[in-house]
Design an enzyme around this catalytic site. Structure first.
Site, PDB file in Angstrom:
ATOM      1  N   LYS A 274      -5.512  -7.098   1.115  1.00  0.00           N
ATOM      2  CA  LYS A 274      -6.088  -5.892   0.524  1.00  0.00           C
ATOM      3  C   LYS A 274      -5.916  -6.011  -0.987  1.00  0.00           C
ATOM      4  CE  LYS A 274      -4.894  -2.073  -1.047  1.00  0.00           C
ATOM      5  NZ  LYS A 274      -5.852  -1.961  -2.167  1.00  0.00           N
TER       6      LYS A 274
ATOM      7  N   GLU B 254       7.036  -8.420  -5.296  1.00  0.00           N
ATOM      8  CA  GLU B 254       7.018  -8.799  -6.719  1.00  0.00           C
ATOM      9  C   GLU B 254       6.647  -7.538  -7.477  1.00  0.00           C
ATOM     10  OE1 GLU B 254       7.124 -12.015  -8.385  1.00  0.00           O
ATOM     11  OE2 GLU B 254       8.086 -12.699  -6.552  1.00  0.00           O
TER      12      GLU B 254
ATOM     13  N   CYS C 149       3.301  -7.778 -15.837  1.00  0.00           N
ATOM     14  CA  CYS C 149       4.629  -7.514 -15.285  1.00  0.00           C
ATOM     15  C   CYS C 149       5.724  -8.157 -16.135  1.00  0.00           C
ATOM     16  CB  CYS C 149       4.700  -8.010 -13.852  1.00  0.00           C
ATOM     17  SG  CYS C 149       4.234  -9.736 -13.682  1.00  0.00           S
TER      18      CYS C 149
ATOM     19  N   GLU D  32       8.552   1.253 -17.460  1.00  0.00           N
ATOM     20  CA  GLU D  32       7.524   0.221 -17.617  1.00  0.00           C
ATOM     21  C   GLU D  32       6.249   0.929 -18.087  1.00  0.00           C
ATOM     22  OE1 GLU D  32       5.701  -1.538 -14.119  1.00  0.00           O
ATOM     23  OE2 GLU D  32       5.845  -3.525 -15.022  1.00  0.00           O
TER      24      GLU D  32
HETATM   25  P1  NAD Z   1       0.324  -0.377  -7.739  1.00  0.00           P
HETATM   26  O1  NAD Z   1       1.695  -0.436  -7.181  1.00  0.00           O
HETATM   27  O2  NAD Z   1      -0.214   0.936  -8.117  1.00  0.00           O
HETATM   28  O3  NAD Z   1      -0.728  -1.004  -6.706  1.00  0.00           O
HETATM   29  C1  NAD Z   1      -0.599  -2.321  -6.223  1.00  0.00           C
HETATM   30  C2  NAD Z   1      -1.379  -2.463  -4.931  1.00  0.00           C
HETATM   31  O4  NAD Z   1      -0.775  -1.606  -3.959  1.00  0.00           O
HETATM   32  C3  NAD Z   1      -2.846  -2.050  -5.015  1.00  0.00           C
HETATM   33  O5  NAD Z   1      -3.620  -2.916  -4.224  1.00  0.00           O
HETATM   34  C4  NAD Z   1      -2.834  -0.647  -4.419  1.00  0.00           C
HETATM   35  O6  NAD Z   1      -4.065  -0.278  -3.830  1.00  0.00           O
HETATM   36  C5  NAD Z   1      -1.776  -0.804  -3.345  1.00  0.00           C
HETATM   37  N1  NAD Z   1      -1.123   0.441  -2.906  1.00  0.00           N
HETATM   38  C6  NAD Z   1      -1.083   1.644  -3.519  1.00  0.00           C
HETATM   39  N2  NAD Z   1      -0.404   2.542  -2.748  1.00  0.00           N
HETATM   40  C7  NAD Z   1       0.003   1.878  -1.648  1.00  0.00           C
HETATM   41  C8  NAD Z   1       0.768   2.234  -0.510  1.00  0.00           C
HETATM   42  N3  NAD Z   1       1.238   3.478  -0.333  1.00  0.00           N
HETATM   43  N4  NAD Z   1       1.022   1.285   0.416  1.00  0.00           N
HETATM   44  C9  NAD Z   1       0.577   0.027   0.269  1.00  0.00           C
HETATM   45  N5  NAD Z   1      -0.175  -0.376  -0.787  1.00  0.00           N
HETATM   46  C10 NAD Z   1      -0.440   0.544  -1.742  1.00  0.00           C
HETATM   47  O7  NAD Z   1       0.307  -1.402  -8.961  1.00  0.00           O
HETATM   48  P2  NAD Z   1      -0.892  -1.691  -9.943  1.00  0.00           P
HETATM   49  O8  NAD Z   1      -1.035  -0.514 -10.833  1.00  0.00           O
HETATM   50  O9  NAD Z   1      -2.078  -2.214  -9.208  1.00  0.00           O
HETATM   51  O10 NAD Z   1      -0.287  -2.946 -10.772  1.00  0.00           O
HETATM   52  C11 NAD Z   1       0.627  -2.803 -11.795  1.00  0.00           C
HETATM   53  C12 NAD Z   1       2.049  -2.998 -11.302  1.00  0.00           C
HETATM   54  O11 NAD Z   1       2.152  -4.260 -10.666  1.00  0.00           O
HETATM   55  C13 NAD Z   1       3.059  -3.044 -12.436  1.00  0.00           C
HETATM   56  O12 NAD Z   1       4.201  -2.329 -12.070  1.00  0.00           O
HETATM   57  C14 NAD Z   1       3.370  -4.531 -12.577  1.00  0.00           C
HETATM   58  O13 NAD Z   1       4.616  -4.811 -13.154  1.00  0.00           O
HETATM   59  C15 NAD Z   1       3.274  -4.978 -11.169  1.00  0.00           C
HETATM   60  N6  NAD Z   1       3.005  -6.417 -11.082  1.00  0.00           N
HETATM   61  C16 NAD Z   1       4.041  -7.241 -10.748  1.00  0.00           C
HETATM   62  C17 NAD Z   1       3.831  -8.623 -10.713  1.00  0.00           C
HETATM   63  C18 NAD Z   1       4.959  -9.578 -10.374  1.00  0.00           C
HETATM   64  O14 NAD Z   1       4.685 -10.747 -10.112  1.00  0.00           O
HETATM   65  N7  NAD Z   1       6.203  -9.127 -10.379  1.00  0.00           N
HETATM   66  C19 NAD Z   1       2.572  -9.147 -11.003  1.00  0.00           C
HETATM   67  C20 NAD Z   1       1.553  -8.270 -11.340  1.00  0.00           C
HETATM   68  C21 NAD Z   1       1.781  -6.901 -11.361  1.00  0.00           C
END
Ligand code: NAD
Length: 499
Positions: free
Chosen positions: A188, A263, A297, A395
């Protein structure tokens, strides 16, 4: 699905995507759809189906059947490697197309997107090697009447949930490793940036991946993502995103005790000692903040500078920030990209205001950048920050750098580690002893000395503390997606327990 356009200039219309299950494209039909506007231009560019839980159930059933068929889980490492290498070639052949749609959906500069696509291909090539070398262990030291072996087996069906900021490279840091181990996947992608994950489906099929191994169910996180994390048909969940949602995924995964790889976010320190090459460090710090417009991130958003050089370093940063090339994301000269959504832009600006309200001094930036109809925030430096302020703790996920000063080594490391996160850290010094001492003391899964945001498939990545669980990429990245089986084989006649 056909290639569309010349991948130069803006697209002439919306690119429509269905979703992909069992090697077949499915049209959105009467499902609701979501249109993505390019953050860099404010124009509608792509449309996806918002699938429901029934679509997810069907995809998981398909992935389970494909796993049971052993067409992939039973294939040799050599055969898996052949497919992964073909995928890498397919990505390189269509690199411009991937970079183009990635730029339109995310707002990142096209030159950065091209580099990410090439790096992504490298992950498939590397994982092909690990597919051939993945092995267990044997124990020939159990005596003449016993032989022990440890095998590594695929986990089964892995659910992969990815974020919007690096849709394709984050997928590449997981998918080839998951496939190298012999698993099936249901993905997804973020509802904001699904295009490149979908385009990849055709390349995987053309490369010989059996149908049903790679399935993409597009949709919202709260419905499809949450259902995936809860689903008893998913054996392992690989989630990349915010720590807030990561916690929800972990709780949901507890229902059937599925394996979890997380992650998550970071609030990453950049420690600059007075003896560093300050020009080098300033360049690294500016890159570490401006990369992906700070929506990264591992963005080095907490700048911890030795007091004696703070003023000079601040001036160097201001000068460097003023020369970062901004402009249309599709212009190859552009270095600095757009902000993902209006709400996120407002959140970033709100953090800048909150920093000032708490006593930080705005040195540069602090506002939006007018570039066409796009959505941008200028690289921003806040000085006189205390580590207790919200701008130093949360963050922000934008181009906002918080400068904190320190007096000695111990204080620098105390400040660096005073955060619930532990994703990444950078250390700038010319004193090798100090650099290694700092590297050993800092609590971060990725640590750079005299550089920042360097990487590649060879080394495993992941977070300490609330930045994650498990490791991706490298040999560990394939092992993460295996189950370990410990086997004892009795040799000769077994001594009976009952006389
Ligand atoms: P997010 O947590 O809002 O969403 C990530 C994914 O989770 C999306 O596909 C979203 O649709 C899905 N999601 C949302 N609610 C959910 C739920 N209740 N259950 C399951 N899935 C759900 O994050 P974002 O805004 O898309 O991305 C930014 C974040 O990602 C930042 O915190 C960043 O640090 C982190 N990030 C971490 C890494 C890493 O390798 N550590 C890499 C990239 C991004």
């Amino acid at each position: 699905m056909n290639h569309v356009g010349t991948f130069a200039g803006l697209p002439e219309g919306l690119r429509d995507f269905g979703f992909y299950v069992g090697g077949v494209w499915h049209a959105a039909g009467d499902r609701p759809q979501s249109v993505r506007h390019s953050p860099g231009h404010g124009l509608p560019v792509t449309r996806i189906a918002l699938c429901d839980v029934a679509d997810l159930d069907a995809a998981i059933e398909t992935a389970r059947a494909a796993f049971r068929s052993r067409a992939w889980s039973g294939a040799s490492g050599a055969d898996r490697a052949t497919v992964l290498l073909a995928v890498a070639r397919g990505i390189r052949d269509r690199l411009e197309e991937f970079a183009y749609w990635e730029t339109l959906e995310t707002g990142k500069p096209i030159t950065q997107a091209r580099a990410e696509m090439a790096d992504a291909a490298g992950h498939y090539e590397y994982a092909a090697g690990v597919a051939r070398t993945l092995h267990g262990d044997s124990f020939n030291n159990l005596g003449d009447d016993m032989f022990g072996i440890v095998t590594r087996e695929p986990v089964g069906v892995v659910g992969v949930i990815t974020p919007w900021n690096f849709p394709f490279i984050v997928l590449a840091e997981r998918l080839p490793y998951i496939l190298a181990a012999g698993n099936s996947v249901v993905i997804k992608p973020s509802e904001l940036t699904s295009a490149t994950t979908l385009i990849l489906a055709d390349i995987l099929a053309a490369s010989g991946l059996p149908a049903g191994i790679y399935n993409v169910v597009t949709g919202l996180g709260e419905s499809v993502g949450q259902a995936m994390a809860e689903h008893p048909g998913i054996d392992m969940i690989s989630f990349t995103g915010s720590s807030r949602v990561g916690e929800k995924v972990m709780v949901a995964a507890a229902r059937n005790f599925k394996k979890v790889a997380l992650e998550l976010g970071g609030k990453n320190p950049q420690i600059v000692f007075a003896d560093a090459d300050l020009h080098d460090a300033a360049d690294g710090v500016v890159f570490g903040l401006c990369h992906n417009a700070g929506q990264c991130c591992v963005s080095g958003s907490r700048l911890i500078v030795e007091e004696t050089i703070a003023e000079r370093f601040e001036a160097l940063l201001v000068e460097k920030f003023s020369r970062v090339r901004t402009g249309d994301c599709l212009d190859p000269a552009t270095q600095f990209g757009a902000i993902v959504s209006d709400a996120h832009q407002q959140k970033i600006l709100g953090y800048i205001r909150s920093g000032q309200e708490e006593g930080a001094r705005l040195v540069c930036g602090g506002d939006t950048l007018p570039i066409g109809n796009g959505r941008y925030v200028a690289p921003t430096l806040l000085a006189d920050v205390k580590n207790s302020m919200r701008v130093a703790r949360d963050e922000i996920f934008g181009p906002v750098l918080s400068l904190i000063t320190f007096r000695d080594f111990d204080e620098a490391l105390e400040l660096a580690n005073d955060t619930p996160y532990g994703l990444a850290a950078s250390i700038w010094t010319k004193d090798i002893d100090k650099g290694i001492r700092a590297m050993r003391s800092v609590q971060a899964g990725r640590t750079w000395v005299n550089t920042t945001i360097a990487g590649g498939p060879e080394q495993a990545i992941g977070g300490f503390k609330q930045s994650g669980l498990g490791r991706e990429t490298g040999v560990l990245g394939v092992q993460e997606y295996t189950e370990v089986k410990s086997v004892h084989i009795a040799l000769g006649k077994r001594k009976h327990w009952v006389a």
